[in-house]
Motif scaffolding. Sequence first.
Motif, PDB file in Angstrom:
ATOM      1  N   PHE A 190       0.699  -1.276   0.037  1.00 28.03           N
ATOM      2  CA  PHE A 190       0.012  -0.076   0.087  1.00 28.03           C
ATOM      3  C   PHE A 190       1.025   1.418  -0.010  1.00 28.03           C
ATOM      4  CE2 PHE A 190      -3.126  -2.890   2.421  1.00 28.03           C
ATOM      5  CZ  PHE A 190      -3.788  -3.247   1.375  1.00 28.03           C
ATOM      6  N   PHE A 191       0.497   2.214  -0.887  1.00 26.32           N
ATOM      7  CA  PHE A 191       1.466   3.409  -1.088  1.00 26.32           C
ATOM      8  C   PHE A 191       0.522   4.483  -0.456  1.00 26.32           C
ATOM      9  CE2 PHE A 191       3.434   0.440  -3.604  1.00 26.32           C
ATOM     10  CZ  PHE A 191       4.701   0.620  -3.728  1.00 26.32           C
ATOM     11  N   VAL A 192       0.730   4.935   0.754  1.00 29.17           N
ATOM     12  CA  VAL A 192      -0.226   6.071   1.448  1.00 29.17           C
ATOM     13  C   VAL A 192       0.420   7.461   1.067  1.00 29.17           C
ATOM     14  CG1 VAL A 192      -1.184   6.919   3.586  1.00 29.17           C
ATOM     15  CG2 VAL A 192      -0.468   4.333   3.321  1.00 29.17           C
ATOM     16  N   ASN A 193      -0.201   8.046   0.152  1.00 33.51           N
ATOM     17  CA  ASN A 193      -0.042   9.278  -0.118  1.00 33.51           C
ATOM     18  C   ASN A 193      -0.382  10.386   0.849  1.00 33.51           C
ATOM     19  OD1 ASN A 193      -1.247  12.145  -1.762  1.00 33.51           O
ATOM     20  ND2 ASN A 193       0.695  11.208  -2.516  1.00 33.51           N
ATOM     21  N   SER A 194       0.725  10.966   1.560  1.00 33.15           N
ATOM     22  CA  SER A 194       0.256  12.040   2.786  1.00 33.15           C
ATOM     23  C   SER A 194       1.261  13.187   2.433  1.00 33.15           C
ATOM     24  CB  SER A 194       0.760  11.510   4.033  1.00 33.15           C
ATOM     25  OG  SER A 194       0.149  10.081   4.226  1.00 33.15           O
ATOM     26  N   TRP A 195       0.685  14.362   3.362  1.00 36.55           N
ATOM     27  CA  TRP A 195       1.526  15.770   3.072  1.00 36.55           C
ATOM     28  C   TRP A 195       1.643  16.287   1.904  1.00 36.55           C
ATOM     29  CZ3 TRP A 195       6.439  13.818   6.585  1.00 36.55           C
ATOM     30  CH2 TRP A 195       6.061  13.775   8.134  1.00 36.55           C
ATOM     31  N   GLU A 196       0.535  15.907   1.231  1.00 39.47           N
ATOM     32  CA  GLU A 196       0.743  16.705  -0.168  1.00 39.47           C
ATOM     33  C   GLU A 196       0.325  18.235   0.226  1.00 39.47           C
ATOM     34  OE1 GLU A 196       1.494  16.058  -2.761  1.00 39.47           O
ATOM     35  OE2 GLU A 196       1.391  14.051  -3.126  1.00 39.47           O
ATOM     36  N   ARG A 197       1.018  19.088  -0.705  1.00 39.53           N
ATOM     37  CA  ARG A 197       0.802  20.569  -0.332  1.00 39.53           C
ATOM     38  C   ARG A 197      -0.056  21.196  -1.449  1.00 39.53           C
ATOM     39  NH1 ARG A 197       7.423  20.988  -0.156  1.00 39.53           N
ATOM     40  NH2 ARG A 197       7.613  20.061   1.916  1.00 39.53           N
ATOM     41  N   VAL A 198      -1.027  20.609  -2.340  1.00 39.86           N
ATOM     42  CA  VAL A 198      -1.640  21.207  -3.052  1.00 39.86           C
ATOM     43  C   VAL A 198      -3.096  20.864  -2.836  1.00 39.86           C
ATOM     44  CG1 VAL A 198      -0.199  21.055  -4.872  1.00 39.86           C
ATOM     45  CG2 VAL A 198      -1.966  19.117  -4.717  1.00 39.86           C
ATOM     46  N   GLU A 199      -4.136  21.662  -3.207  1.00 36.76           N
ATOM     47  CA  GLU A 199      -5.631  21.568  -2.883  1.00 36.76           C
ATOM     48  C   GLU A 199      -6.126  20.388  -3.515  1.00 36.76           C
ATOM     49  OE1 GLU A 199      -9.672  24.030  -3.280  1.00 36.76           O
ATOM     50  OE2 GLU A 199      -7.671  25.096  -3.438  1.00 36.76           O
ATOM     51  N   ASP A 200      -6.009  19.948  -4.580  1.00 38.89           N
ATOM     52  CA  ASP A 200      -6.560  18.573  -5.292  1.00 38.89           C
ATOM     53  C   ASP A 200      -5.415  17.618  -4.939  1.00 38.89           C
ATOM     54  OD1 ASP A 200      -7.940  16.838  -6.680  1.00 38.89           O
ATOM     55  OD2 ASP A 200      -8.425  17.966  -8.279  1.00 38.89           O
ATOM     56  N   LYS A 201      -5.441  17.095  -3.852  1.00 34.96           N
ATOM     57  CA  LYS A 201      -4.548  15.875  -3.623  1.00 34.96           C
ATOM     58  C   LYS A 201      -4.516  14.648  -4.486  1.00 34.96           C
ATOM     59  CE  LYS A 201      -3.733  18.084   1.161  1.00 34.96           C
ATOM     60  NZ  LYS A 201      -4.006  17.622   2.452  1.00 34.96           N
ATOM     61  N   HIS A 202      -5.859  14.289  -4.698  1.00 36.90           N
ATOM     62  CA  HIS A 202      -6.193  13.115  -5.559  1.00 36.90           C
ATOM     63  C   HIS A 202      -5.789  13.275  -6.926  1.00 36.90           C
ATOM     64  CE1 HIS A 202      -8.411  10.376  -7.871  1.00 36.90           C
ATOM     65  NE2 HIS A 202      -8.920   9.668  -6.477  1.00 36.90           N
ATOM     66  N   PHE A 253       1.141   0.727  -8.565  1.00 36.75           N
ATOM     67  CA  PHE A 253       0.948   0.718  -7.174  1.00 36.75           C
ATOM     68  C   PHE A 253      -0.616   0.851  -6.760  1.00 36.75           C
ATOM     69  CE2 PHE A 253       5.137   2.806  -6.955  1.00 36.75           C
ATOM     70  CZ  PHE A 253       5.802   1.939  -7.232  1.00 36.75           C
ATOM     71  N   GLN A 254      -0.917   0.311  -5.510  1.00 37.73           N
ATOM     72  CA  GLN A 254      -2.275   0.572  -4.989  1.00 37.73           C
ATOM     73  C   GLN A 254      -2.203   2.012  -4.216  1.00 37.73           C
ATOM     74  OE1 GLN A 254      -4.623  -2.453  -3.061  1.00 37.73           O
ATOM     75  NE2 GLN A 254      -6.307  -1.254  -3.239  1.00 37.73           N
ATOM     76  N   VAL A 255      -2.505   3.031  -4.529  1.00 38.13           N
ATOM     77  CA  VAL A 255      -2.315   4.269  -3.799  1.00 38.13           C
ATOM     78  C   VAL A 255      -3.440   4.541  -2.974  1.00 38.13           C
ATOM     79  CG1 VAL A 255      -1.997   6.725  -3.731  1.00 38.13           C
ATOM     80  CG2 VAL A 255      -0.602   5.160  -5.292  1.00 38.13           C
ATOM     81  N   LEU A 256      -3.191   4.808  -1.634  1.00 34.06           N
ATOM     82  CA  LEU A 256      -4.273   4.986  -0.543  1.00 34.06           C
ATOM     83  C   LEU A 256      -3.961   6.586  -0.194  1.00 34.06           C
ATOM     84  CD1 LEU A 256      -4.158   2.103   1.865  1.00 34.06           C
ATOM     85  CD2 LEU A 256      -4.984   2.374  -0.315  1.00 34.06           C
ATOM     86  N   MET A 257      -5.264   7.435  -0.078  1.00 35.34           N
ATOM     87  CA  MET A 257      -5.151   8.838  -0.033  1.00 35.34           C
ATOM     88  C   MET A 257      -5.373   9.336   1.595  1.00 35.34           C
ATOM     89  SD  MET A 257      -4.538   9.695  -2.928  1.00 35.34           S
ATOM     90  CE  MET A 257      -4.574  11.504  -2.306  1.00 35.34           C
ATOM     91  N   ASP A 258      -4.267   9.442   2.107  1.00 37.29           N
ATOM     92  CA  ASP A 258      -4.090  10.229   3.367  1.00 37.29           C
ATOM     93  C   ASP A 258      -4.650  11.780   3.420  1.00 37.29           C
ATOM     94  OD1 ASP A 258      -4.222  10.181   6.255  1.00 37.29           O
ATOM     95  OD2 ASP A 258      -2.182  10.088   6.091  1.00 37.29           O
ATOM     96  N   GLU A 259      -5.572  12.163   2.765  1.00 34.64           N
ATOM     97  CA  GLU A 259      -5.677  13.551   2.538  1.00 34.64           C
ATOM     98  C   GLU A 259      -5.623  14.271   3.917  1.00 34.64           C
ATOM     99  OE1 GLU A 259      -8.409  14.822  -0.464  1.00 34.64           O
ATOM    100  OE2 GLU A 259      -8.436  12.936  -1.556  1.00 34.64           O
ATOM    101  N   GLU A 260      -6.188  13.912   4.765  1.00 38.99           N
ATOM    102  CA  GLU A 260      -5.981  14.833   6.367  1.00 38.99           C
ATOM    103  C   GLU A 260      -4.951  14.559   7.063  1.00 38.99           C
ATOM    104  OE1 GLU A 260      -9.849  14.342   8.264  1.00 38.99           O
ATOM    105  OE2 GLU A 260     -11.030  14.910   6.470  1.00 38.99           O
ATOM    106  N   ASN A 261      -3.985  13.777   6.613  1.00 41.68           N
ATOM    107  CA  ASN A 261      -2.789  13.447   7.327  1.00 41.68           C
ATOM    108  C   ASN A 261      -2.958  12.731   8.584  1.00 41.68           C
ATOM    109  OD1 ASN A 261      -1.292  14.456   5.007  1.00 41.68           O
ATOM    110  ND2 ASN A 261      -1.501  16.319   5.935  1.00 41.68           N
ATOM    111  N   LYS A 262      -4.088  12.005   8.742  1.00 41.02           N
ATOM    112  CA  LYS A 262      -4.424  11.229  10.113  1.00 41.02           C
ATOM    113  C   LYS A 262      -3.542   9.916  10.235  1.00 41.02           C
ATOM    114  CE  LYS A 262      -8.953  13.130  10.901  1.00 41.02           C
ATOM    115  NZ  LYS A 262     -10.209  12.802  11.011  1.00 41.02           N
ATOM    116  N   VAL A 263      -3.683   9.255   8.991  1.00 44.82           N
ATOM    117  CA  VAL A 263      -2.769   7.908   9.259  1.00 44.82           C
ATOM    118  C   VAL A 263      -1.420   8.241   9.422  1.00 44.82           C
ATOM    119  CG1 VAL A 263      -2.283   5.793   8.088  1.00 44.82           C
ATOM    120  CG2 VAL A 263      -4.759   6.681   7.648  1.00 44.82           C
ATOM    121  N   ILE A 264      -0.615   9.144   8.534  1.00 43.20           N
ATOM    122  CA  ILE A 264       0.721   9.443   8.886  1.00 43.20           C
ATOM    123  C   ILE A 264       0.865   9.605  10.200  1.00 43.20           C
ATOM    124  CG2 ILE A 264       0.879  11.571   8.039  1.00 43.20           C
ATOM    125  CD1 ILE A 264       3.295  10.881   6.374  1.00 43.20           C
TER     126      ILE A 264
END
Length: 366
Positions: free
Chosen positions: A289-301, A315-326
């Motif tokens: 699982f590749f967890v995308n976190s800490w993105e610095r743009v509005e449209d993270k997806h 890769f299966q990318v999971l979106m941690d948009e609120e940075n809670k999992v990290i």
Amino acid sequence: MNDKITFAKKYENEHSGSEYIGYMHDLIANSYRDAKDYKSAYEFLKNNSDKVSTYRFYSVAKRMLDENEDMKTALEIAKLGVEKNRQEVENPSKDKPEFFSNSEWEDERKHYLGLNIFAYGNVLYNIDEKSKSLLVLEEAVNLTRREDGSINELYSKALVENGAYGKALDEISKFIETGHGTVIMKNLLKEAYLNEKGSDEDFSEYAEKFEDAAKEKLILKLENEMILEPAPAFTLNDLDGNVVSLTDYKGKTIIVDFWATWCGPCRASFPGMKISVEKYNDDENVKFFFVNSWERVEDKHKIAADFISKNEYPFQVLMDEENKVIEMFKVSGIPTKFIIDGEGNIRFKSVGFPGTDEQLVEELDM
């Protein structure tokens, strides 16, 4: 392109100090790069060097090197990058990110300086100024802590091609011994050995001791870093909207890789991760699982999806948009990888990129 520039200027006037100003200028530089309009990219970077990210110069120069395009302009872009990054190392223009310690922040700035110096040295090497490239590449090697395989490899090539066989033997053997060598560097070591000794007799025994030392160190490192603690349970959506819960994969070995599109070491690690994913593709007991976190743009997806699609990563990318999992995993820097066993326990944690695809794959295999 003019519309993008006009919008960026308008936004800057209306939102002075916004973090998005830098992102907009990066996107414009990327647009010039992707359109192969490298002269315009150079002019834009030169006129907006205080607004684009320190990585952007390297990104454009590297693309030009990869495509062997307009080395004269690539040299000028690389020079801009070196100048900008030296300034950032000595006198940062931005505040320290909250998730970095002072030393981590300094290391990151030096790393980006090292990448830009590498681009400069790489262009010099490609325009046959190999003697001049040698000292430049040596500085890049040291700034990246001798851990980046591609930089180490080009420096090794420059040593051999400049006839510095004795130093090449010393440096390449150290790269291999510490686990930061590459397959090509083993061939360079043999060439240096042959020229220095006059024969390749006993070379196999000579090289084997460094390879064995590297393997022993890696095994010891992994044994010392083994841990046993419960992995935080999480549920996230992947890029296709599927709901993924860690608890659904009990009994399997899980590799969780935290990353972001702006993270240079993350991107550098992905070719090696691709090798590992494809290697275990048919093993139903291993999941990545590749967890995308800490993105610095509005449209993270979108930025994550575009990056994965463009590079054709499986890769299966999971979106941690609120940075809670990290935060749950207490990650301090990226990339950070966790190996979770079938009982849901974290057994291994790896921070950063070891510098070569070979070492990354070997780490995961062990």
